[in-house]
Scaffold this active site. Structure first.
Site, PDB file in Angstrom:
ATOM      1  N   GLU A  85       0.839  -1.203   0.000  1.00  0.00           N
ATOM      2  CA  GLU A  85       0.000   0.000   0.000  1.00  0.00           C
ATOM      3  C   GLU A  85       0.874   1.253   0.000  1.00  0.00           C
ATOM      4  OE1 GLU A  85      -3.632   1.957   2.586  1.00  0.00           O
ATOM      5  OE2 GLU A  85      -3.474  -0.222   2.449  1.00  0.00           O
ATOM      6  N   LYS A 280      -8.207  -1.282  10.614  1.00  0.00           N
ATOM      7  CA  LYS A 280      -7.489  -1.708   9.418  1.00  0.00           C
ATOM      8  C   LYS A 280      -6.251  -0.839   9.228  1.00  0.00           C
ATOM      9  CE  LYS A 280      -6.430  -1.633   4.843  1.00  0.00           C
ATOM     10  NZ  LYS A 280      -5.615  -0.640   4.118  1.00  0.00           N
ATOM     11  N   ASP A 296       3.715 -14.452  11.687  1.00  0.00           N
ATOM     12  CA  ASP A 296       2.472 -14.886  11.047  1.00  0.00           C
ATOM     13  C   ASP A 296       1.433 -13.776  11.140  1.00  0.00           C
ATOM     14  OD1 ASP A 296       0.129 -16.073  10.223  1.00  0.00           O
ATOM     15  OD2 ASP A 296       0.417 -17.915  11.373  1.00  0.00           O
ATOM     16  N   HIS A 393      -2.610  10.398   0.535  1.00  0.00           N
ATOM     17  CA  HIS A 393      -2.717   9.064  -0.046  1.00  0.00           C
ATOM     18  C   HIS A 393      -2.629   9.128  -1.568  1.00  0.00           C
ATOM     19  CE1 HIS A 393      -3.940   4.880  -0.411  1.00  0.00           C
ATOM     20  NE2 HIS A 393      -4.800   5.260  -1.333  1.00  0.00           N
TER      21      HIS A 393
END
Length: 438
Positions: A85, A280, A296, A393
């Protein structure tokens, strides 16, 4: 439509690729070129990657970046991050620099307990089963002695085993609920080996227990497996400073900023639709470091989101307060991480990432990862409550759009300059590129 294939795993890598090309790709030459282009020219290194999983046909690359200037407990870190991202590393770096000038991040591990369970069916009463459990408990421990001896030498091992009655939820269902300390190891194989031995001991001892009926002796083991929900493997990270110190280039009114920031966090605490996106963003930072250090991230994600739902409603993992003129922002998050075992000693980039972090112990890595999540969330909320999320962004996303349309280096340079003073949207970039080419 291709037919099912038997023995695919036994084929060589070129044979696997040839089968895929013949059955799935219209442009076989292009597909073959892409798959083989990502092979490592170092054959020994490629063989190592091939053997991580089954049916490897190529390598899938993610960018491996770094976010500098993280001051954590008065120690300076440059944090490795593996993520695709576009704005994540930039946001983390910006938050790190912001708080570097205001005392940095403070972090501490609250607890390190991990959990595993043996799930089984028993036809009798809990009282009778509990008497059996108390009698057999020493054997559960002694039968795992060979598994636990090395862990115990380092100060870890099995910390507790208890019997749990779950028959209110499911007929005849009981658990052995065990807790573990695995120190710097992730501990999955250790925990699962102990649990499977518990199951064998439980079944064996039940078959000869004199106070059981013949039916009760037939304990049915359903499964033995660790849990990725680790609410007692917890770390806290925080930042704080006087409100006036929040003033910066894009925070001209620090008191207003602090109040809006606190309200934004509060909304994520009470509104699940916002909380999911809020968390998130936290996981953007956490997952990137977890992946870079060979841990993990799927297990971490599952455990973290379960923790966010522990009250019965999904909520924010971060919290904010303003007391006596002090702005405070913090996170408490469950993170079962390791710095030995697994990929940590195999993957060359993972080894490099851990060296970059100066070979942290598991507890220090927990602190670093929690700080990365907090920094990511701070950067996101700061943008949302000041300039808006899209400004930063989309400027980072600009290069992706230009690459998508195969812009030349000269075109990139001109359009990067153009969008320094213009709003970046996908359509605006496409239009500007078309105008430039005309």
């Amino acid at each position: 439509m291709p037919e099912a294939i038997s023995g695919f795993s036994k084929l060589s890598k070129p044979e696997k690729i040839e089968w895929l090309l013949q059955n799935y790709f219209s442009n076989k030459e292009t597909a073959h070129d892409i798959l083989t282009r990502y092979w490592n020219s170092d054959k020994k290194l490629q063989k190592l990657h091939d053997e991580f999983i089954e049916n490897t046909i190529t390598n899938f690359y993610l960018p491996f970046g770094v976010a500098p200037n993280f001051l954590i407990n008065d120690k300076l870190f440059t944090i490795p991050m593996a993520i695709e991202e576009s704005s994540v590393v930039a946001a983390a770096s910006k938050a790190a620099k912001f708080w570097y000038d205001r005392g940095g991040f403070k972090a501490k591990v609250l607890s390190t307990e991990k959990i595993g369970q043996v799930h089984f069916n028993f036809s009798g009463e809990f009282k009778k089963l509990n008497q059996f459990f108390q009698a057999v408990k020493p054997k559960l421990m002694s039968d795992t002695a060979d598994i636990t001896k090395n862990m115990e030498k380092r100060g870890g091992g099995i910390t507790a085993i208890e019997l749990r009655d779950k028959t209110d939820a499911l007929d005849h269902y009981f658990q052995l609920h065990a807790t573990f300390e695995t120190l710097d190891a992730m501990g999955a194989n250790f925990i699962n080996s102990c649990l499977e031995q518990f199951a064998r001991t439980l079944k064996r001892e039940a078959e000869v227990y004199p106070h059981f009926s013949e039916e009760e002796r037939e304990i049915e083991i359903i499964m033995s497996i660790l849990s990725n929900y680790v609410p007692n493997c917890l770390v806290r990270a925080e930042v704080f400073c006087p409100i006036e110190m929040l003033k910066s280039k894009d925070i001209t009114n620090p008191r207003l900023f602090a109040e809006k920031f606190k309200q934004a966090v509060r909304i994520a605490e009470i509104e699940p639709f916002r909380a999911v996106t809020h968390n998130k963003g936290i996981m953007n930072g956490i997952d990137a470091v977890v992946l870079a250090t060979g841990n993990d991230f799927r297990a971490i994600e599952a455990g973290v989101h379960a923790y966010a739902s522990r009250t019965g409603q999904y909520k924010s993992l971060t919290h904010c307060s303003i007391d006596h003129g002090i702005f405070k922002f913090w996170i408490e998050v469950p993170l079962a991480l390791g710095t030995v075992g697994g990929l940590t000693s195999l993957h060359p980039l993972v080894k490099l990432a851990l060296e970059l972090l100066e070979h942290p112990k598991a507890e220090e890595l927990m602190q670093i990862v929690a700080v990365a999540g907090l920094a990511q969330n701070f950067a996101a909320i700061k943008s949302l409550t000041t300039t808006g999320i899209q400004q930063g962004h989309m400027k980072m996303h600009l290069m992706n759009i230009l690459n998508q349309f195969e812009a030349t280096e000269q075109e990139k340079a001109q359009l990067i300059e153009h969008f320094k003073t213009n709003v970046v949207t996908h359509s605006a970039v496409v239009s500007a590129l078309e105008n430039l080419r005309q």
